[in-house]
Every structure is written in C-alpha cells, then in structure tokens.
Scaffold this motif. Structure first.
Motif, PDB file in Angstrom:
ATOM      1  N   LEU A 172       0.842  -1.187   0.000  1.00 24.41           N
ATOM      2  CA  LEU A 172       0.000   0.000   0.000  1.00 24.41           C
ATOM      3  C   LEU A 172       0.881   1.241   0.000  1.00 24.41           C
ATOM      4  CD1 LEU A 172      -2.673  -1.011   2.675  1.00 24.41           C
ATOM      5  CD2 LEU A 172      -2.989  -0.929   0.190  1.00 24.41           C
ATOM      6  N   ALA A 176      -1.194   5.285   3.330  1.00 26.22           N
ATOM      7  CA  ALA A 176      -2.158   4.351   3.915  1.00 26.22           C
ATOM      8  C   ALA A 176      -1.830   4.014   5.363  1.00 26.22           C
ATOM      9  CB  ALA A 176      -2.208   3.069   3.095  1.00 26.22           C
ATOM     10  N   TYR A 195      -6.637   1.485  -1.864  1.00 23.12           N
ATOM     11  CA  TYR A 195      -6.617   0.096  -2.321  1.00 23.12           C
ATOM     12  C   TYR A 195      -6.794  -0.060  -3.833  1.00 23.12           C
ATOM     13  CZ  TYR A 195      -6.492  -1.781   2.388  1.00 23.12           C
ATOM     14  OH  TYR A 195      -6.100  -2.119   3.652  1.00 23.12           O
ATOM     15  N   LYS A 198      -3.780  -1.745  -5.723  1.00 24.71           N
ATOM     16  CA  LYS A 198      -3.679  -3.147  -5.326  1.00 24.71           C
ATOM     17  C   LYS A 198      -4.738  -3.982  -6.031  1.00 24.71           C
ATOM     18  CE  LYS A 198      -3.523  -5.932  -1.053  1.00 24.71           C
ATOM     19  NZ  LYS A 198      -2.071  -6.038  -0.824  1.00 24.71           N
ATOM     20  N   GLU A 199      -5.955  -3.481  -6.065  1.00 28.93           N
ATOM     21  CA  GLU A 199      -7.060  -4.225  -6.664  1.00 28.93           C
ATOM     22  C   GLU A 199      -6.975  -4.303  -8.179  1.00 28.93           C
ATOM     23  OE1 GLU A 199     -10.643  -3.512  -3.445  1.00 28.93           O
ATOM     24  OE2 GLU A 199     -10.251  -1.959  -4.928  1.00 28.93           O
ATOM     25  N   ALA A 217     -11.003  -8.464  -1.398  1.00 27.13           N
ATOM     26  CA  ALA A 217     -11.257  -8.545   0.035  1.00 27.13           C
ATOM     27  C   ALA A 217     -11.934  -9.859   0.392  1.00 27.13           C
ATOM     28  CB  ALA A 217     -12.113  -7.366   0.490  1.00 27.13           C
TER      29      ALA A 217
END
Length: 247
Positions: A172, A176, A195, A198-199, A217
C-alpha cells in the motif's frame, strides 16, 4: 547498500542446495542479538533446524509448505522467559514473569530479534520466508522442539540462497499507514483510493477469478483468513499460553 537491499527485498520460497555454514549463521544471529529488547532481558530464543527428518516433523505444523523442508535452515523464534526466570531464581530474586504482560514483551523481543536477523541475512545475499503458521500450530511445534514452560514459538523463518528472483509483492502507499500527530480514521473515499492500485493489479484480478469471488477482500475474508479459522486458532493459542505458563 543496506537500504538498497531493503527497498528491493522480496520473499524467497525456493532455495539452492548451497549450505549455510555455522560460522556465518552464528555471525548473523550475533548481529541480530544487538537488536533492541525489553529491559535488556532478551526474552527470546531460537531453535535452528538443519536435519531433514526434523524438518519433516515440523512441516505439518506449517501446512506442509514446500520451503519448510526444502530450505537449508529453518529457524523457530520463540518468546522465552524461561531462561531469565531460572537466572533470577538462582540469584535469590523472585521473578514475576508468568503473565500476559511478560508474554507481550517477549513477543516484541523475539520479533525484533527475528527481523534484525532477516535484514542481516538478506544483506549477505540470502533469502528468507516468514511462516505465519507458527502460532496456528504452536502446540505441535512445542512438542516437536521440546519447548519448556514459559517458551512459546512466535514465528518461523526459512533461510537459504535464492533459487530464483520472484516479483516483488505490492505494498500500500505510504499514506495508507502514516498518521501525523493523531490517528486520522479512513473514509470510504480514502479506502477506495488507497486500495485501488492493489485491486487493479492483473495478478490480483486473476487471483479473484481463480477463487470465484467478487472482490479481493472476499478472498481474504472467505478463503484465506476466515472468521471460523481465526477463532479456532485463537482458542488453540490461548490454550498454549495457559499450558506454557503465561496465562
């Protein structure tokens, strides 16, 4: 040089057959022992495993991850109040370390020791992998390694020379985890922003598809770290702390 190594570090799960001689390993452990610790009590110990048969005994406690047996050296880092208590009693001092506060201090000590060891090992060209499974099956590890009262395994590290150079995992952004002066709680918008990268990684998108989930998640909550498993292993570990004398 050290900072460059730390910036480019990655977890190594495959190792060459090159051995790590005892003098080198001991040098790294001596360096690690210079790490900060609670009251200079050094509430930690490490069990070094080289014998293949012993690695095989430990492997089920680590869900039989291949590096648990393939790595030349496996190190189990332990929270350890046993040694200090014995010393205190032999010096006519009454120790009060059979409690949760001491266990927390010993966890901190053992992890500082372990992480300093890892940094030193990586600077020497070796690779490491933390095995987060240690506390899941701490009861099994205690039996295999014959750990006495007031000694609890906290983390395991596999060590060796890298057989390959895997991709560096994402992290991150600094914003963050960074808070100035006081903790600034996250808003829905800030979570979306923090996020997003990352996603959107292709590897993570594929990860979601492979697990038949809607979001990244959900992979964590429904598959990797489920509430049921978290509660079960919490109960197991609390029982370990009672049996080992910390609760």
């Amino acid at each position: 040089m050290v900072l460059d190594t730390m910036k480019t570090r990655r977890t190594i799960r495959q190792y060459t057959d090159q051995e790590i001689p005892d003098p080198l390993l001991n040098e790294l452990l001596e360096i690690a022992a210079r790490a900060s610790n609670t009251g200079n009590m050094q509430l930690y110990s490490v069990v070094v495993t080289r014998e293949q048969e012993k690695k095989k005994q430990l492997a089920p406690a680590h869900f039989n991850q291949p590096m648990a047996t393939q790595a030349p050296v496996v190190l189990t880092f332990c929270a350890d109040a046993n040694r200090f208590v014995k010393w205190a009693k032999q010096r006519n001092a009454e120790p009060g370390f059979d409690n949760f506060q001491t266990f927390i201090a010993a966890i901190i000590d053992s992890m500082l020791f372990a992480q300093t060891f890892c940094v030193a090992a990586e600077e020497k060209g070796m690779g490491i992998c933390y095995l987060g499974t240690t506390t899941y099956h701490a009861d099994q590890i205690i039996e295999i390694l014959q750990l006495p009262q007031l000694v609890v395994p906290i983390t395991t590290i596999t060590l060796g020379y890298p057989a390959n150079q895997p991709e560096q995992p994402e992290r991150l952004p600094l914003e963050a985890i960074l808070h100035h002066e006081t903790y600034q709680d996250y808003t829905e918008n800030s979570i979306e922003k923090l996020y997003q990268a990352k996603e959107e990684l292709e590897a993570n998108i594929q990860y979601v598809k492979e697990n038949n989930k809607e979001t990244l998640a959900q992979v964590f909550t429904d598959i990797r770290y489920t509430k049921k498993n978290n509660e079960y292993f919490s109960d197991v570990f609390l029982e370990v702390l009672k049996k080992q004398g910390f609760l």
